[in-house]
Structures are given as C-alpha cells and as structure tokens.
Scaffold this motif. Structure first.
Motif, short mmCIF file in Angstrom:
data_model
loop_
_atom_site.label_atom_id
_atom_site.label_comp_id
_atom_site.label_asym_id
_atom_site.label_seq_id
_atom_site.Cartn_x
_atom_site.Cartn_y
_atom_site.Cartn_z
N UNK A 109 -74.03 16.08 10.87
CA UNK A 109 -74.35 17.08 11.88
C UNK A 109 -75.02 16.45 13.10
N UNK A 110 -75.98 15.59 12.83
CA UNK A 110 -76.80 15.03 13.91
C UNK A 110 -76.28 13.67 14.34
N UNK A 111 -76.34 13.43 15.65
CA UNK A 111 -75.90 12.16 16.20
C UNK A 111 -76.86 11.75 17.30
N UNK A 112 -77.26 10.49 17.25
CA UNK A 112 -78.25 9.95 18.19
C UNK A 112 -77.69 8.71 18.88
N UNK A 113 -78.11 8.51 20.11
CA UNK A 113 -77.87 7.26 20.83
C UNK A 113 -79.22 6.63 21.14
N UNK A 114 -79.30 5.32 20.86
CA UNK A 114 -80.47 4.52 21.19
C UNK A 114 -80.02 3.30 21.99
#
Lengths: 117, 110
Positions: A30-35
């Motif tokens: 469900x969750x997606x992050x960019x770093x």
C-alpha cells in the motif's frame, strides 16, 4: 517480483536534462516512499504515497522534483532540469500496511544512482 | 542540531569483540527507532527496531532505548567480518516517514 525493483540502476545525465526513475514495489504493498541518499549521508525522505494518493511531499527539495503513482502500484520520480547537487542514490521503499512503523516491515529497493555531469 | 546524530566513524572492532553503536535524537515525540545495516552500494536492511525503553535482543544483536536521555544504541556481540558495513539509525515520530542519521561505518578486523 520478490522485492522492490528500481530502474535504471545507474543513470548519467548532463546538467539540464530531465530524468525519470521508476519503482516497482512489492505486489500489494500500500505504502511507497522515495528517499534521497547523498554520498556518505543517510537517506533523506522525499515523498510518500498510500495507494495512488501522495500524502506527503514535504521532502521534495524543489519544484523540479515530481513523483506520481497513478494506479497505486508503480511509481515514477521525475527530476526536471537536473543540477549537479541532484547527484545521489534515489531509494524506493514499500510496505504492506499504512502503519508499517509498528512492525518495522519497510522494504527498500537497491536504488537508482544518478550522476549529473 | 541534526535530528538524528551518529558518530560517522570509522569504528574498528576486533573479530569476536562487542561492537557498540550509538545514536541520539532530538524530537521527544519520537515513537519508534530502527537500526539498518547498509553494505556499500546496497540498500538498507532492517536489523532491529525498538519502541519501548530497555533492551531488545535478537541473536547477536541488542538494541537499547533510553527515551529520557533520547539515546538508542545497538550492540553486536561476537562481531564477524560480515558485520562490516554502515549502520544507520532511524527514528519515526508517529507519521509514516523515517529520519535517518548519517550512519556509522563499522569495520571488523579479523
């Protein structure tokens, strides 16, 4: 696939070029992050999606950075008019649940290394 | 003051000894704390996470949290050459994102 997949793994761009970095999260996450991780530094948060909704983009360093996840799965991070200071590894991470911090289950991809000449 | 501070190292520890990695954080509202290991050119991988004061053990790894002192540490017992990596401390304040320290580079000397 079994893990978070990012492409391209390496990208060299001339200053002023536009680049697009792709992230394929683990299926169903469900969750997606960019770093963004500069050399010798820890990752720094850029933006966060829950399904297709971009819930937090407070870490995007300028309006040259844009991220999308139109169908709630694959995400693209676009950087317009690249500058040398954009050189970094861009990490994507995904989790099954919205409240992943209770389980620690956040999975990182191998990253896309961007070099701007 | 950075939100999450770590000694960048390098920290050199003889094989078989205990490696001690330290991290301080500035936000008293921080709720959960994470240690990631990152090999050169690879992605971070979770070693331990902790959210209650005290110790949490998993195999050769022990995470210690002291919220009053805003301090979290990672102990690695019986250090092995394969433990040589950069260790990233990360903090979550109850939202979805992590704030990372700069990492401590650990070298285990055979």
């Amino acid at each position: 696939g079994a893990g978070v997949s990012q492409s391209p793994r390496y990208k060299v761009a001339k200053r002023g070029q536009d680049v697009a970095l792709r992230c394929d999260p683990i299926s169903g996450h469900v969750s997606l992050f960019w770093y963004q991780q500069a050399l010798g530094q820890g990752p720094e948060f850029l933006t966060y999606f829950q399904n297709e909704a971009q819930l937090d983009k407070s870490g995007l360093p300028s309006d040259r950075f844009f991220a999308e996840r139109p169908e709630g799965s694959v995400s693209t991070l676009k950087i317009q008019r690249t500058q040398q200071e954009d050189s970094a590894v861009y990490l994507c991470a995904s989790s099954l649940l919205g409240s992943w911090a209770n389980t620690g289950e956040l999975f990182f991809g191998e990253g896309s290394r961007l070099t701007v000449l | 003051q950075k939100e999450v501070e770590q000694n960048s190292g390098p920290l050199s520890v003889p094989e078989g000894a205990i490696a001690s990695l330290n991290c301080t954080y500035s936000d008293r509202g921080s709720q959960s704390f994470f240690w990631y290991r990152q090999y050169s050119g690879k992605s971070p991988e979770l070693i331990m996470f902790i959210y209650s004061n005290g110790d949490k053990e998993d195999g050769r790894f022990t995470a210690q949290l002291n919220k009053a002192s805003q301090y979290v540490s990672l102990l690695i017992r019986d250090s092995q050459p394969s433990d040589s990596a950069t260790y990233l401390c990360a903090v979550n304040i109850g939202n979805e994102k992590l704030t990372f320290g700069t990492g401590t580079r650990l070298t285990i000397i055979p």
